[in-house]
Design an enzyme around this catalytic site. Sequence first.
Site, PDB file in Angstrom:
ATOM      1  N   LYS A 208       9.521 -34.095 -70.701  1.00 22.45           N
ATOM      2  CA  LYS A 208       8.522 -33.337 -69.937  1.00 22.45           C
ATOM      3  C   LYS A 208       7.285 -34.211 -69.832  1.00 22.45           C
ATOM      4  CE  LYS A 208       8.270 -28.974 -68.427  1.00 22.45           C
ATOM      5  NZ  LYS A 208       9.253 -28.060 -67.903  1.00 22.45           N
TER       6      LYS A 208
ATOM      7  N   GLY B 106       7.730  -8.679 -63.167  1.00 19.78           N
ATOM      8  CA  GLY B 106       7.347  -9.836 -62.360  1.00 19.78           C
ATOM      9  C   GLY B 106       8.285 -10.051 -61.184  1.00 19.78           C
TER      10      GLY B 106
ATOM     11  N   GLY C  41       8.200 -12.331 -58.661  1.00 22.29           N
ATOM     12  CA  GLY C  41       7.810 -13.582 -58.003  1.00 22.29           C
ATOM     13  C   GLY C  41       9.019 -14.253 -57.373  1.00 22.29           C
TER      14      GLY C  41
ATOM     15  N   VAL D 266      11.528 -15.854 -58.590  1.00 22.49           N
ATOM     16  CA  VAL D 266      12.822 -15.547 -59.208  1.00 22.49           C
ATOM     17  C   VAL D 266      13.051 -14.036 -59.277  1.00 22.49           C
ATOM     18  CG1 VAL D 266      14.253 -15.819 -61.264  1.00 22.49           C
ATOM     19  CG2 VAL D 266      12.732 -17.675 -60.572  1.00 22.49           C
TER      20      VAL D 266
ATOM     21  N   TYR E 177      12.023 -11.478 -57.576  1.00 24.43           N
ATOM     22  CA  TYR E 177      12.336 -10.757 -56.339  1.00 24.43           C
ATOM     23  C   TYR E 177      13.777 -11.031 -55.902  1.00 24.43           C
ATOM     24  CZ  TYR E 177      11.670  -8.205 -52.090  1.00 24.43           C
ATOM     25  OH  TYR E 177      11.787  -7.246 -51.112  1.00 24.43           O
TER      26      TYR E 177
HETATM   27  P1  NAD Z   1       6.231 -16.752 -60.017  1.00 25.58           P
HETATM   28  O1  NAD Z   1       4.856 -17.182 -60.374  1.00 25.58           O
HETATM   29  O2  NAD Z   1       6.691 -16.898 -58.610  1.00 25.58           O
HETATM   30  O3  NAD Z   1       6.438 -15.215 -60.402  1.00 25.58           O
HETATM   31  C1  NAD Z   1       5.908 -14.619 -61.527  1.00 25.58           C
HETATM   32  C2  NAD Z   1       5.476 -13.223 -61.110  1.00 25.58           C
HETATM   33  O4  NAD Z   1       5.050 -12.512 -62.269  1.00 25.58           O
HETATM   34  C3  NAD Z   1       4.313 -13.219 -60.127  1.00 25.58           C
HETATM   35  O5  NAD Z   1       4.606 -12.379 -59.024  1.00 25.58           O
HETATM   36  C4  NAD Z   1       3.148 -12.680 -60.960  1.00 25.58           C
HETATM   37  O6  NAD Z   1       2.220 -11.949 -60.180  1.00 25.58           O
HETATM   38  C5  NAD Z   1       3.868 -11.792 -61.944  1.00 25.58           C
HETATM   39  N1  NAD Z   1       3.136 -11.536 -63.179  1.00 25.58           N
HETATM   40  C6  NAD Z   1       2.309 -12.356 -63.859  1.00 25.58           C
HETATM   41  N2  NAD Z   1       1.834 -11.736 -64.956  1.00 25.58           N
HETATM   42  C7  NAD Z   1       2.405 -10.505 -64.973  1.00 25.58           C
HETATM   43  C8  NAD Z   1       2.317  -9.419 -65.858  1.00 25.58           C
HETATM   44  N3  NAD Z   1       1.550  -9.446 -66.944  1.00 25.58           N
HETATM   45  N4  NAD Z   1       3.028  -8.300 -65.580  1.00 25.58           N
HETATM   46  C9  NAD Z   1       3.805  -8.245 -64.482  1.00 25.58           C
HETATM   47  N5  NAD Z   1       3.929  -9.259 -63.594  1.00 25.58           N
HETATM   48  C10 NAD Z   1       3.225 -10.368 -63.843  1.00 25.58           C
HETATM   49  O7  NAD Z   1       7.194 -17.531 -61.024  1.00 25.58           O
HETATM   50  P2  NAD Z   1       8.763 -17.687 -60.897  1.00 25.58           P
HETATM   51  O8  NAD Z   1       9.062 -19.015 -60.319  1.00 25.58           O
HETATM   52  O9  NAD Z   1       9.338 -16.458 -60.310  1.00 25.58           O
HETATM   53  O10 NAD Z   1       9.160 -17.776 -62.442  1.00 25.58           O
HETATM   54  C11 NAD Z   1       9.179 -16.609 -63.245  1.00 25.58           C
HETATM   55  C12 NAD Z   1       9.445 -16.996 -64.690  1.00 25.58           C
HETATM   56  O11 NAD Z   1      10.703 -17.690 -64.769  1.00 25.58           O
HETATM   57  C13 NAD Z   1       8.417 -17.949 -65.298  1.00 25.58           C
HETATM   58  O12 NAD Z   1       8.302 -17.678 -66.670  1.00 25.58           O
HETATM   59  C14 NAD Z   1       9.070 -19.322 -65.131  1.00 25.58           C
HETATM   60  O13 NAD Z   1       8.610 -20.250 -66.099  1.00 25.58           O
HETATM   61  C15 NAD Z   1      10.518 -18.973 -65.356  1.00 25.58           C
HETATM   62  N6  NAD Z   1      11.439 -19.917 -64.728  1.00 25.58           N
HETATM   63  C16 NAD Z   1      11.378 -20.132 -63.384  1.00 25.58           C
HETATM   64  C17 NAD Z   1      12.252 -21.019 -62.791  1.00 25.58           C
HETATM   65  C18 NAD Z   1      12.236 -21.277 -61.307  1.00 25.58           C
HETATM   66  O14 NAD Z   1      13.195 -21.879 -60.785  1.00 25.58           O
HETATM   67  N7  NAD Z   1      11.216 -20.831 -60.575  1.00 25.58           N
HETATM   68  C19 NAD Z   1      13.197 -21.724 -63.591  1.00 25.58           C
HETATM   69  C20 NAD Z   1      13.261 -21.448 -64.966  1.00 25.58           C
HETATM   70  C21 NAD Z   1      12.362 -20.548 -65.518  1.00 25.58           C
END
Ligand code: NAD
Length: 351
Positions: free
Chosen positions: A80, A184, A186, A188, A190
């Site tokens: 990382k 959440g 977001g 993932v 959705y």
């Molecule tokens: P994202 O930022 O698009 O979505 C996160 C969502 O959570 C947002 O809509 C945000 O408004 C909401 N949120 C934040 N705090 C909150 C709370 N206290 N209560 C309710 N909702 C809240 O991120 P993402 O890409 O969807 O990733 C989501 C999680 O999955 C993260 O922890 C990320 O590290 C993990 N992850 C993502 C990926 C990827 O491919 N994007 C891969 C592995 C792990």
Amino acid sequence: MSLFEHKAYNQHEHVAFFQHKSSGLKAIIAIHNTNLGPSLGGCRMWPYSSSEEALTDVLRLSKGMSYKAAMANLKLGGGKSVIIGDPRKGKTDDMMLAMGDFVQSLGGKYICAEDSGISVDNLKVMARRTDYASGTEAKFRYDGGPADGNPAPSTAYGVFVGLKAAVRYKLNSDLRGITVAIQGLGHVGYRLAEHLHHEGAKLIVTDIFPDNLDKAVEQFGAKVVKPGEIHAVQADVFAPCALGAAINDDSIDNIKAGVIAGAANNQLAEDHHGDRLKDKGILYAPDYVINAGGVIDIYHQRMESSADNLRQHIEGIGDTLTDIFVRSAEENKATSSVANKMAEERFLSGC
Ligand code: NAD
């Protein structure tokens, strides 16, 4: 600041520090283990309050990538990088070029991808100076749809497959009529909601922003609750898809779901919360196993592969989780401890 004595330093192979005066770049690359292959992991840009804080973050994150890659059966190690700075202010192309030089200087032992604060466009700039930048282009998507390089669709599909395996194991059921509480909505969360809705699951959702909530009500008939309530609703599955540490001293005794399966990284605030979940009879799908779809995607994009191979590899997450659940029951150990042990067996032996 101590280094070799640092709590998170254990077993790291290589930690490199880099400063580039004219662009203002200050960065650290941590390589945890390369027994299985070159280390791969995202580059995070964050306004760390001290270099110690940045070092702790990069050491923890790189170690986590060794576990994730090993459990996803990837010929990759864990690494990382972090850039110390505010991604909304101090980021320039010169800085990204200097970061590319830094990555290149390690000769391929570390392959860089996106993380918080670093976009695909930033990586494309780095890639002008290094052969070891991933996630700059995508040739295919796991479902044959148009690929845009965003790993979230693969991550969401992996979480969906893993959640289904957990429900099958714990509740001996498919997803029809099963209630899933998603924290959440977001990138993932959705997409996970979409998959679950198509399989007949009922959804309870929350987010701190309303945009996706309204869409989820309209498209999936989801019920919305306040962010502080989601972990405690009456549901079969709790799916943390927001920030880390959703399972902590305050939340753990209020969780009513029998299964926890979601995308967020570092869902357990402390290791012992994994044992507490086992004692409470809650089946926990270890986060770095269930959310590996994104890194599996990046891996396939780097080699001669196809949408079919990628999809099959992601679908393997379900089998890996079932192995963990079976071993956890046989050994009477938390699923999180079992996953850690299985990952260590793989990356320490290099096969
Ligand atoms: P994202 O930022 O698009 O979505 C996160 C969502 O959570 C947002 O809509 C945000 O408004 C909401 N949120 C934040 N705090 C909150 C709370 N206290 N209560 C309710 N909702 C809240 O991120 P993402 O890409 O969807 O990733 C989501 C999680 O999955 C993260 O922890 C990320 O590290 C993990 N992850 C993502 C990926 C990827 O491919 N994007 C891969 C592995 C792990």
